[in-house]
Design a protein around this motif. Structure first.
Motif, mmCIF file in Angstrom:
data_model
loop_
_atom_site.group_PDB
_atom_site.id
_atom_site.type_symbol
_atom_site.label_atom_id
_atom_site.label_comp_id
_atom_site.label_asym_id
_atom_site.label_seq_id
_atom_site.Cartn_x
_atom_site.Cartn_y
_atom_site.Cartn_z
ATOM 1 N N THR A 174 11.072 -7.489 9.236
ATOM 2 C CA THR A 174 9.775 -7.771 8.624
ATOM 3 C C THR A 174 8.724 -6.767 9.072
ATOM 4 O OG1 THR A 174 10.265 -10.139 8.463
ATOM 5 C CG2 THR A 174 7.946 -9.495 8.358
ATOM 6 N N THR A 175 8.726 -6.423 10.342
ATOM 7 C CA THR A 175 7.771 -5.440 10.850
ATOM 8 C C THR A 175 7.958 -4.092 10.173
ATOM 9 O OG1 THR A 175 7.717 -6.554 12.999
ATOM 10 C CG2 THR A 175 6.926 -4.283 12.928
ATOM 11 N N LEU A 176 9.202 -3.679 9.984
ATOM 12 C CA LEU A 176 9.469 -2.430 9.287
ATOM 13 C C LEU A 176 9.045 -2.517 7.823
ATOM 14 C CD1 LEU A 176 12.963 -1.479 10.747
ATOM 15 C CD2 LEU A 176 10.795 -0.305 11.142
ATOM 16 N N ALA A 177 9.289 -3.672 7.190
ATOM 17 C CA ALA A 177 8.895 -3.844 5.792
ATOM 18 C C ALA A 177 7.386 -3.771 5.634
ATOM 19 C CB ALA A 177 9.426 -5.180 5.265
ATOM 20 N N VAL A 178 6.657 -4.430 6.528
ATOM 21 C CA VAL A 178 5.196 -4.448 6.465
ATOM 22 C C VAL A 178 4.638 -3.034 6.634
ATOM 23 C CG1 VAL A 178 3.120 -5.154 7.718
ATOM 24 C CG2 VAL A 178 4.882 -6.842 7.157
ATOM 25 N N ASN A 179 5.100 -2.325 7.657
ATOM 26 C CA ASN A 179 4.588 -0.980 7.907
ATOM 27 C C ASN A 179 4.979 -0.009 6.790
ATOM 28 O OD1 ASN A 179 3.267 -0.545 10.814
ATOM 29 N ND2 ASN A 179 4.821 -2.153 10.979
ATOM 30 N N SER A 180 6.177 -0.167 6.255
ATOM 31 C CA SER A 180 6.613 0.677 5.134
ATOM 32 C C SER A 180 5.758 0.425 3.902
ATOM 33 C CB SER A 180 8.086 0.420 4.827
ATOM 34 O OG SER A 180 8.914 0.779 5.911
ATOM 35 N N ALA A 181 5.475 -0.848 3.615
ATOM 36 C CA ALA A 181 4.660 -1.185 2.444
ATOM 37 C C ALA A 181 3.263 -0.577 2.541
ATOM 38 C CB ALA A 181 4.578 -2.698 2.290
ATOM 39 N N LEU A 182 2.687 -0.595 3.736
ATOM 40 C CA LEU A 182 1.352 -0.019 3.915
ATOM 41 C C LEU A 182 1.370 1.498 3.722
ATOM 42 C CD1 LEU A 182 0.029 -2.093 6.929
ATOM 43 C CD2 LEU A 182 -1.003 -1.956 4.656
ATOM 44 N N GLN A 183 2.405 2.152 4.204
ATOM 45 C CA GLN A 183 2.496 3.597 4.006
ATOM 46 C C GLN A 183 2.707 3.928 2.528
ATOM 47 O OE1 GLN A 183 1.488 5.926 5.400
ATOM 48 N NE2 GLN A 183 2.816 7.692 5.650
ATOM 49 N N LEU A 184 3.487 3.119 1.837
ATOM 50 C CA LEU A 184 3.711 3.342 0.412
ATOM 51 C C LEU A 184 2.455 3.046 -0.407
ATOM 52 C CD1 LEU A 184 7.319 1.903 0.073
ATOM 53 C CD2 LEU A 184 6.616 4.299 -0.101
ATOM 54 N N GLN A 185 1.637 2.102 0.062
ATOM 55 C CA GLN A 185 0.370 1.844 -0.614
ATOM 56 C C GLN A 185 -0.521 3.089 -0.555
ATOM 57 O OE1 GLN A 185 -0.889 -0.267 -2.519
ATOM 58 N NE2 GLN A 185 -3.099 0.093 -2.412
ATOM 59 N N LYS A 186 -0.536 3.738 0.589
ATOM 60 C CA LYS A 186 -1.323 4.973 0.734
ATOM 61 C C LYS A 186 -0.801 6.040 -0.228
ATOM 62 C CE LYS A 186 -2.151 6.224 4.929
ATOM 63 N NZ LYS A 186 -1.967 6.794 6.293
ATOM 64 N N GLU A 187 0.521 6.145 -0.327
ATOM 65 C CA GLU A 187 1.137 7.117 -1.230
ATOM 66 C C GLU A 187 0.834 6.780 -2.684
ATOM 67 O OE1 GLU A 187 4.150 9.963 -2.745
ATOM 68 O OE2 GLU A 187 2.614 9.852 -1.212
ATOM 69 N N ALA A 188 0.948 5.495 -3.047
ATOM 70 C CA ALA A 188 0.743 5.089 -4.436
ATOM 71 C C ALA A 188 -0.678 5.367 -4.905
ATOM 72 C CB ALA A 188 1.072 3.600 -4.593
ATOM 73 N N LYS A 189 -1.644 5.207 -4.027
ATOM 74 C CA LYS A 189 -3.044 5.412 -4.392
ATOM 75 C C LYS A 189 -3.322 6.858 -4.791
ATOM 76 C CE LYS A 189 -6.253 3.474 -1.844
ATOM 77 N NZ LYS A 189 -6.969 3.002 -0.642
ATOM 78 N N ARG A 190 -2.519 7.760 -4.325
ATOM 79 C CA ARG A 190 -2.682 9.160 -4.724
ATOM 80 C C ARG A 190 -2.420 9.341 -6.210
ATOM 81 N NH1 ARG A 190 1.307 12.434 -2.454
ATOM 82 N NH2 ARG A 190 0.007 14.271 -2.778
ATOM 83 N N PHE A 191 -1.658 8.437 -6.803
ATOM 84 C CA PHE A 191 -1.312 8.535 -8.221
ATOM 85 C C PHE A 191 -2.052 7.485 -9.056
ATOM 86 C CE2 PHE A 191 2.226 10.142 -5.738
ATOM 87 C CZ PHE A 191 2.516 11.332 -6.358
ATOM 88 N N GLY A 192 -3.014 6.802 -8.444
ATOM 89 C CA GLY A 192 -3.767 5.797 -9.182
ATOM 90 C C GLY A 192 -3.052 4.466 -9.298
ATOM 91 N N GLY A 193 -1.963 4.276 -8.549
ATOM 92 C CA GLY A 193 -1.233 3.018 -8.602
ATOM 93 C C GLY A 193 -1.355 2.262 -7.301
ATOM 94 N N ASN A 194 -0.446 1.328 -7.074
ATOM 95 C CA ASN A 194 -0.448 0.604 -5.805
ATOM 96 C C ASN A 194 0.961 0.132 -5.466
ATOM 97 O OD1 ASN A 194 -0.061 -1.869 -7.282
ATOM 98 N ND2 ASN A 194 -2.252 -1.878 -7.701
ATOM 99 N N ALA A 195 1.072 -0.449 -4.286
ATOM 100 C CA ALA A 195 2.345 -0.989 -3.810
ATOM 101 C C ALA A 195 2.189 -2.479 -3.568
ATOM 102 C CB ALA A 195 2.767 -0.285 -2.519
ATOM 103 N N CYS A 196 3.301 -3.173 -3.514
ATOM 104 C CA CYS A 196 3.253 -4.595 -3.181
ATOM 105 C C CYS A 196 4.382 -4.931 -2.213
ATOM 106 C CB CYS A 196 3.327 -5.475 -4.430
ATOM 107 S SG CYS A 196 4.944 -5.585 -5.211
ATOM 108 N N LEU A 197 4.143 -5.979 -1.444
ATOM 109 C CA LEU A 197 5.118 -6.490 -0.484
ATOM 110 C C LEU A 197 5.445 -7.922 -0.879
ATOM 111 C CD1 LEU A 197 6.684 -6.469 2.245
ATOM 112 C CD2 LEU A 197 4.541 -7.170 3.345
#
Length: 426
Positions: A174-197
């Motif tokens: 779960t800790t890895l999933a949470v931290n991964s989701a937050l990093q992917l959210q940062k990446e997604a925002k570069r393209f105008g999108g978002n991530a979800c967990l």
């Protein structure tokens, strides 16, 4: 989207800005003469649009392609709501058609029919003979969505679904999933999108605690009324986390795993994939009736284990069980979590662990007890607390490995320089 004054329909600025349809591929299916004439009249006026116009029989033989490629938009004439639902269900069941913009043409649809069809997966419902404003608005919406996910025409490579599984408690998945989701959210925002967990441990999930969220999702709504599930309902159930991350948490009160129907879980994932560039799923330890559905929907499956005999034995048993299932050729990537450094003493080597698991260990995540305990106590994930730590850089490496495409596709970087950090360590 539009405003009417003196019977003149005026497009708002968001539509006007999106009226560049260059490169748009469209498949139109209409059998009635009035619908065919209306569609073809307007499509001829759209420069840069590649389209085919078929009748229903030709469509059944031809399939959903334009010059052998999946289109961006399907304009489909249907007899009634029942006919529409049959088509939508068949289309959305195909993974490669998951992001296809479906525009239905119907004669006098009722308000209830429109609501139900939008919930079923339609993107627009237009009149049987749409005028230029109606058709332009629908194509503009599809163009906006296409811009959000990028220029890559392969829908499967636009977005990624990453699943974390674990065979024993305390593995740290779960800790890895949470931290991964937050990093992917940062990446997604570069393209105008978002991530979800999505926390699917509906009995003892704690992703909300790790993110210090003010509330939990009311998943009882999904259990009580699965037929009501649509994009709007799913977004309403999600809680906004740090940096705009959308989180579907576990409920306040534990639910039996069979409370969630397999079809409901599949629809949750499908809707999440359509509206989020990256979807991260944290699975429970228990195998459920819907475990295989989640894993089949994944682009990447991470099995998280610790480096001790009991954990590795449990992981091996889980791998054996999952490999007996037909996962569509997907491989399981093992993560050795809390891997001790040389100074901390190592008892089981990577080679020994791989021999026990009979699969390669993809990534080793360093043991950093102080950082993670502090992170859990404060509800601030490690990747936000210390973004240049060795732990955080390992999350980057983990996500880079998740970007690898099957051999039939060209490998593409998951984010290029985004994951290259400074040299600082903890």
């Amino acid at each position: 989207m539009t405003d009417t004054t003196d019977n003149v329909v005026v497009l708002d600025s968001s539509i006007e800005d999106a009226l560049n349809f260059d490169g748009l591929r469209l498949l139109a299916v209409a059998s009635s003469q009035e619908a065919r004439i209306s569609i073809e009249t307007y499509l001829k006026g759209y420069e840069g649009v590649e389209y085919e116009l078929l009748n229903q029989r030709e469509f059944e033989q031809h399939g959903v392609t334009v010059n052998a490629e999946i289109p961006d938009v399907l304009v489909l004439e249907v007899k009634d709501a029942t006919d529409a639902e049959v088509h939508i269900e068949a289309i959305r069941a195909e993974p490669e058609l998951e992001f296809l913009h479906i525009c239905l043409l119907m004669k006098s649809p009722t308000k209830n029919a429109i609501v139900n069809l939008l919930r079923a997966g339609a993107d627009d419902i237009l009149s049987l003979t749409p005028n230029e404003i109606e058709l332009s608005s629908s194509l503009a919406r599809s163009t906006v969505n296409r811009a959000v996910v990028g220029d890559d025409r392969n829908a499967a490579s636009r977005r990624r679904t990453i699943v974390f599984i674990h065979a024993s408690g305390g593995a740290g998945a779960t800790t890895l999933a949470v931290n991964s989701a937050l990093q992917l959210q940062k990446e997604a925002k570069r393209f105008g999108g978002n991530a979800c967990l999505i926390d699917l441990d509906i009995q003892f999930g704690d992703a909300d605690l790790q993110l210090d969220l003010p509330m939990r999702s009311n998943l009882f709504e999904l259990v009580k009324s699965p037929d009501r599930l649509d994009s709007r309902m799913l977004e309403n159930l999600m809680i906004k986390g740090p940096d705009g991350l959308h989180v579907l948490t576990s409920p306040d009160e534990p639910l039996p795993f069979d409370a969630l129907e397999k079809s409901t879980v599949e629809k949750v994932i499908s809707l999440a994939r359509r509206h989020h560039r990256y979807v991260v799923i944290d699975m429970p330890i228990t195998l459920t009736s819907w475990t295989d559905s989640v894993l089949k929907a994944a682009d990447c499956i991470f099995l998280v284990t610790q480096m001790n005999v009991l954990a590795l034995r449990s992981a091996r048993r889980l791998i054996d069980t999952l490999q007996e299932e037909n996962l569509g050729g997907k491989s399981i990537m093992a993560i050795a979590n809390r891997y001790p450094s040389k100074g901390q003493g190592r008892k089981i080597s990577i080679a020994e662990a791989e021999k026990m698991l009979r699969v390669s260990i993809n990534t080793t995540v360093p043991s950093n007890f102080g950082l993670l305990i502090n992170s859990l106590d404060q509800g601030v994930p490690a990747i936000l607390q210390q973004p240049t730590s060795k732990y955080s850089r390992t999350i980057d490496e983990l996500l880079e490995s998740a970007s690898a495409k099957p051999a039939t596709q060209k490998k593409r970087s998951f984010g290029g320089g985004l994951f290259k950090r400074g040299d600082a360590d903890v």
